[in-house]
Design a protein around this motif. Structure first.
Motif, PDB file in Angstrom:
ATOM      1  N   LYS A 126      60.039  42.334  60.719  1.00  0.00           N
ATOM      2  CA  LYS A 126      58.948  41.367  60.780  1.00  0.00           C
ATOM      3  C   LYS A 126      58.332  41.186  59.388  1.00  0.00           C
ATOM      4  CE  LYS A 126      58.912  40.727  65.327  1.00  0.00           C
ATOM      5  NZ  LYS A 126      59.069  39.403  65.974  1.00  0.00           N
ATOM      6  N   GLU A 127      59.181  40.933  58.415  1.00  0.00           N
ATOM      7  CA  GLU A 127      58.706  40.849  57.030  1.00  0.00           C
ATOM      8  C   GLU A 127      57.691  39.725  56.817  1.00  0.00           C
ATOM      9  OE1 GLU A 127      61.851  41.119  57.963  1.00  0.00           O
ATOM     10  OE2 GLU A 127      63.018  42.397  56.594  1.00  0.00           O
ATOM     11  N   SER A 128      57.995  38.539  57.319  1.00  0.00           N
ATOM     12  CA  SER A 128      57.091  37.409  57.077  1.00  0.00           C
ATOM     13  C   SER A 128      55.753  37.631  57.765  1.00  0.00           C
ATOM     14  CB  SER A 128      57.724  36.095  57.551  1.00  0.00           C
ATOM     15  OG  SER A 128      57.974  36.119  58.945  1.00  0.00           O
ATOM     16  N   GLU A 129      55.777  38.220  58.960  1.00  0.00           N
ATOM     17  CA  GLU A 129      54.534  38.498  59.675  1.00  0.00           C
ATOM     18  C   GLU A 129      53.685  39.523  58.925  1.00  0.00           C
ATOM     19  OE1 GLU A 129      57.508  37.132  62.781  1.00  0.00           O
ATOM     20  OE2 GLU A 129      57.522  38.399  60.988  1.00  0.00           O
ATOM     21  N   SER A 130      54.319  40.551  58.384  1.00  0.00           N
ATOM     22  CA  SER A 130      53.564  41.564  57.645  1.00  0.00           C
ATOM     23  C   SER A 130      53.001  40.987  56.351  1.00  0.00           C
ATOM     24  CB  SER A 130      54.438  42.786  57.349  1.00  0.00           C
ATOM     25  OG  SER A 130      55.486  42.466  56.459  1.00  0.00           O
ATOM     26  N   GLU A 131      53.759  40.116  55.711  1.00  0.00           N
ATOM     27  CA  GLU A 131      53.266  39.476  54.487  1.00  0.00           C
ATOM     28  C   GLU A 131      52.057  38.596  54.777  1.00  0.00           C
ATOM     29  OE1 GLU A 131      56.715  37.489  53.069  1.00  0.00           O
ATOM     30  OE2 GLU A 131      57.705  39.345  52.400  1.00  0.00           O
ATOM     31  N   SER A 132      52.046  37.928  55.928  1.00  0.00           N
ATOM     32  CA  SER A 132      50.911  37.093  56.305  1.00  0.00           C
ATOM     33  C   SER A 132      49.661  37.945  56.543  1.00  0.00           C
ATOM     34  CB  SER A 132      51.259  36.311  57.573  1.00  0.00           C
ATOM     35  OG  SER A 132      50.162  35.525  57.994  1.00  0.00           O
ATOM     36  N   ILE A 133      49.825  39.092  57.203  1.00  0.00           N
ATOM     37  CA  ILE A 133      48.695  39.998  57.428  1.00  0.00           C
ATOM     38  C   ILE A 133      48.146  40.498  56.102  1.00  0.00           C
ATOM     39  CG2 ILE A 133      48.062  42.286  58.320  1.00  0.00           C
ATOM     40  CD1 ILE A 133      49.986  41.730  60.667  1.00  0.00           C
ATOM     41  N   VAL A 134      49.033  40.887  55.212  1.00  0.00           N
ATOM     42  CA  VAL A 134      48.607  41.385  53.899  1.00  0.00           C
ATOM     43  C   VAL A 134      47.862  40.300  53.122  1.00  0.00           C
ATOM     44  CG1 VAL A 134      49.480  42.071  51.623  1.00  0.00           C
ATOM     45  CG2 VAL A 134      50.296  43.230  53.683  1.00  0.00           C
ATOM     46  N   LEU A 135      48.327  39.075  53.185  1.00  0.00           N
ATOM     47  CA  LEU A 135      47.655  37.982  52.490  1.00  0.00           C
ATOM     48  C   LEU A 135      46.221  37.822  53.000  1.00  0.00           C
ATOM     49  CD1 LEU A 135      47.835  35.693  50.446  1.00  0.00           C
ATOM     50  CD2 LEU A 135      48.734  34.218  52.261  1.00  0.00           C
ATOM     51  N   ASN A 136      46.031  37.904  54.304  1.00  0.00           N
ATOM     52  CA  ASN A 136      44.687  37.801  54.875  1.00  0.00           C
ATOM     53  C   ASN A 136      43.801  38.967  54.436  1.00  0.00           C
ATOM     54  OD1 ASN A 136      45.080  35.391  56.284  1.00  0.00           O
ATOM     55  ND2 ASN A 136      45.856  36.431  58.108  1.00  0.00           N
ATOM     56  N   ILE A 137      44.388  40.152  54.363  1.00  0.00           N
ATOM     57  CA  ILE A 137      43.634  41.321  53.893  1.00  0.00           C
ATOM     58  C   ILE A 137      43.194  41.131  52.444  1.00  0.00           C
ATOM     59  CG2 ILE A 137      43.823  43.776  53.294  1.00  0.00           C
ATOM     60  CD1 ILE A 137      45.747  44.029  55.709  1.00  0.00           C
ATOM     61  N   GLN A 138      44.129  40.719  51.605  1.00  0.00           N
ATOM     62  CA  GLN A 138      43.818  40.552  50.181  1.00  0.00           C
ATOM     63  C   GLN A 138      42.784  39.457  49.958  1.00  0.00           C
ATOM     64  OE1 GLN A 138      47.887  40.021  48.864  1.00  0.00           O
ATOM     65  NE2 GLN A 138      48.079  42.169  48.278  1.00  0.00           N
ATOM     66  N   ARG A 139      42.875  38.390  50.718  1.00  0.00           N
ATOM     67  CA  ARG A 139      41.875  37.320  50.616  1.00  0.00           C
ATOM     68  C   ARG A 139      40.493  37.843  50.995  1.00  0.00           C
ATOM     69  NH1 ARG A 139      45.311  32.551  53.645  1.00  0.00           N
ATOM     70  NH2 ARG A 139      46.393  31.703  51.803  1.00  0.00           N
ATOM     71  N   GLY A 140      40.432  38.591  52.089  1.00  0.00           N
ATOM     72  CA  GLY A 140      39.155  39.097  52.557  1.00  0.00           C
ATOM     73  C   GLY A 140      38.499  40.050  51.572  1.00  0.00           C
ATOM     74  N   PHE A 141      39.267  40.970  51.033  1.00  0.00           N
ATOM     75  CA  PHE A 141      38.691  41.956  50.119  1.00  0.00           C
ATOM     76  C   PHE A 141      38.386  41.354  48.752  1.00  0.00           C
ATOM     77  CE2 PHE A 141      39.924  44.902  53.362  1.00  0.00           C
ATOM     78  CZ  PHE A 141      39.029  45.952  53.225  1.00  0.00           C
ATOM     79  N   SER A 142      39.181  40.381  48.316  1.00  0.00           N
ATOM     80  CA  SER A 142      38.900  39.750  47.020  1.00  0.00           C
ATOM     81  C   SER A 142      37.634  38.899  47.088  1.00  0.00           C
ATOM     82  CB  SER A 142      40.085  38.884  46.584  1.00  0.00           C
ATOM     83  OG  SER A 142      40.290  37.804  47.475  1.00  0.00           O
ATOM     84  N   ALA A 143      37.251  38.502  48.302  1.00  0.00           N
ATOM     85  CA  ALA A 143      36.052  37.677  48.464  1.00  0.00           C
ATOM     86  C   ALA A 143      34.778  38.498  48.601  1.00  0.00           C
ATOM     87  CB  ALA A 143      36.205  36.780  49.696  1.00  0.00           C
ATOM     88  N   LEU A 144      34.902  39.820  48.651  1.00  0.00           N
ATOM     89  CA  LEU A 144      33.705  40.651  48.762  1.00  0.00           C
ATOM     90  C   LEU A 144      32.818  40.448  47.537  1.00  0.00           C
ATOM     91  CD1 LEU A 144      35.067  44.025  50.200  1.00  0.00           C
ATOM     92  CD2 LEU A 144      33.607  42.359  51.343  1.00  0.00           C
ATOM     93  N   PRO A 145      31.524  40.316  47.746  1.00  0.00           N
ATOM     94  CA  PRO A 145      30.623  40.061  46.617  1.00  0.00           C
ATOM     95  C   PRO A 145      30.539  41.247  45.666  1.00  0.00           C
ATOM     96  CG  PRO A 145      29.375  40.500  48.613  1.00  0.00           C
ATOM     97  CD  PRO A 145      30.807  40.381  49.028  1.00  0.00           C
ATOM     98  N   THR A 146      30.345  40.946  44.409  1.00  0.00           N
ATOM     99  CA  THR A 146      30.143  41.984  43.403  1.00  0.00           C
ATOM    100  C   THR A 146      28.735  41.852  42.831  1.00  0.00           C
ATOM    101  OG1 THR A 146      31.055  40.554  41.667  1.00  0.00           O
ATOM    102  CG2 THR A 146      32.583  42.044  42.785  1.00  0.00           C
ATOM    103  N   THR A 147      28.224  42.945  42.315  1.00  0.00           N
ATOM    104  CA  THR A 147      26.883  42.931  41.738  1.00  0.00           C
ATOM    105  C   THR A 147      26.840  43.844  40.523  1.00  0.00           C
ATOM    106  OG1 THR A 147      24.547  43.440  42.144  1.00  0.00           O
ATOM    107  CG2 THR A 147      26.166  44.770  43.318  1.00  0.00           C
ATOM    108  N   LYS A 148      25.942  43.547  39.609  1.00  0.00           N
ATOM    109  CA  LYS A 148      25.762  44.390  38.425  1.00  0.00           C
ATOM    110  C   LYS A 148      24.749  45.500  38.688  1.00  0.00           C
ATOM    111  CE  LYS A 148      26.984  40.763  35.107  1.00  0.00           C
ATOM    112  NZ  LYS A 148      26.539  39.960  33.925  1.00  0.00           N
ATOM    113  N   LEU A 149      24.119  45.450  39.847  1.00  0.00           N
ATOM    114  CA  LEU A 149      23.143  46.483  40.188  1.00  0.00           C
ATOM    115  C   LEU A 149      23.859  47.785  40.539  1.00  0.00           C
ATOM    116  CD1 LEU A 149      20.773  44.385  42.482  1.00  0.00           C
ATOM    117  CD2 LEU A 149      20.391  45.038  40.087  1.00  0.00           C
ATOM    118  N   PRO A 150      23.210  48.926  40.305  1.00  0.00           N
ATOM    119  CA  PRO A 150      23.821  50.205  40.696  1.00  0.00           C
ATOM    120  C   PRO A 150      24.086  50.224  42.198  1.00  0.00           C
ATOM    121  CG  PRO A 150      21.906  50.567  39.287  1.00  0.00           C
ATOM    122  CD  PRO A 150      21.900  49.116  39.656  1.00  0.00           C
ATOM    123  N   PRO A 151      25.220  50.783  42.622  1.00  0.00           N
ATOM    124  CA  PRO A 151      25.521  50.810  44.056  1.00  0.00           C
ATOM    125  C   PRO A 151      24.537  51.691  44.817  1.00  0.00           C
ATOM    126  CG  PRO A 151      27.092  52.154  42.838  1.00  0.00           C
ATOM    127  CD  PRO A 151      26.274  51.425  41.812  1.00  0.00           C
TER     128      PRO A 151
END
Length: 262
Positions: A126-151
């Motif tokens: 199920k290579e294409s299906e797994s690649e689609s899941i990974v793409l959604n994961i990467q999109r979601g995490f890359s969209a997480l907001p960043t801040t210059k404030l201390p965590p």
């Protein structure tokens, strides 16, 4: 027709190119197999494999992740078993390896999870299906907001009596960082026991009480508020912090909301 690959523990596994009888010993990886489109091929799962509910309830239960029943698995005669180093007991896994192909994951962070998803996609065709899941994961995490404030500083509890937290070298610790938090017990390793005094001295801004493996509820909030009066105490969705499969896009959305905590 068979094929040989190495799993995430760098062990060689020879399995049928199109496995027809799969046993999954890890809840998040079971959910992933269904998300990849497998149904009849999954013949055995653990008692803790609860997602997707309508599908898993009809599958043969092989016991827990640590104390799975080897004899039940043998009767299922799988042509592929999928497990995980942390979640499954080594002795039982070694016994299974004598009779069946066993592919093991070993996951500490998001990159390991992505690698696992892609590799399992190859394992089950199920290579294409797994690649689609990974793409959604990467999109979601890359969209997480960043801040210059201390965590914000956080303590993440997985158990009560004794108190146990997720520390460094865990998938949860990596998820906390990606959600924008600093683990106050990041200097410790894995899942240490801690005392109320250690928690008090750590002075976290937040205390996260995970919904699993210990079923923390709202009724436990005051117990921790008494230890750290100035901390914000929240019960959080443990599946979204620790399930490293097809649930990860939902994790990213959840972390985005948590990151907005003031």
């Amino acid at each position: 027709m068979t094929k040989t690959v190495k799993d995430q523990m760098n062990q060689e596994v020879t399995w049928p190119v199109s496995p027809k009888r799969i046993v999954s010993l890890v809840p998040s990886q079971t959910e992933l197999l269904f998300a990849l489109g497998l149904r009849e091929e999954i013949v055995g799962v653990t008692n803790y494999c609860i997602h997707p509910a309508e599908e898993t309830k009809h599958k043969t239960k092989v016991g827990g992740t640590k104390n799975f029943d080897v004899e039940v698995i043998k009767r299922l005669n799988p042509d592929l078993i999928i497990g995980n180093k942390e979640e499954n007991e080594e002795k039982g896994i070694n016994t299974l390896k004598k009779s069946f192909p066993v592919w093991m994951s070993d996951i500490f962070n998001l990159e390991d999870a992505v690698d696992m998803i892609l590799r399992i996609g190859v394992l089950v065709g199920k290579e294409s299906e797994s690649e689609s899941i990974v793409l959604n994961i990467q999109r979601g995490f890359s969209a997480l907001p960043t801040t210059k404030l201390p965590p914000k500083k956080v303590a993440y509890f997985i158990w009560r009596k004794p108190y146990m937290v997720a520390a460094s070298g865990t998938f949860i610790d990596d998820m906390l960082k990606r959600a924008g938090f600093q683990n106050v017990f990041g200097s410790l390793s894995r899942y240490p026991e801690i005392s109320a005094e250690q928690l008090r001295e750590a002075q976290p801004d937040y205390i996260f009480l995970s919904s699993e493996p210990y079923p923390f509820k709202e009724k436990h909030l005051q117990e921790f508020q008494n230890i750290c009066p100035d901390a914000a105490i929240l019960v959080v969705d443990g599946e979204l912090f620790s399930w490293y499969g097809s649930r990860l896009p939902a994790s990213a959305a959840y972390f985005s909301k948590l990151g907005q905590l003031g």
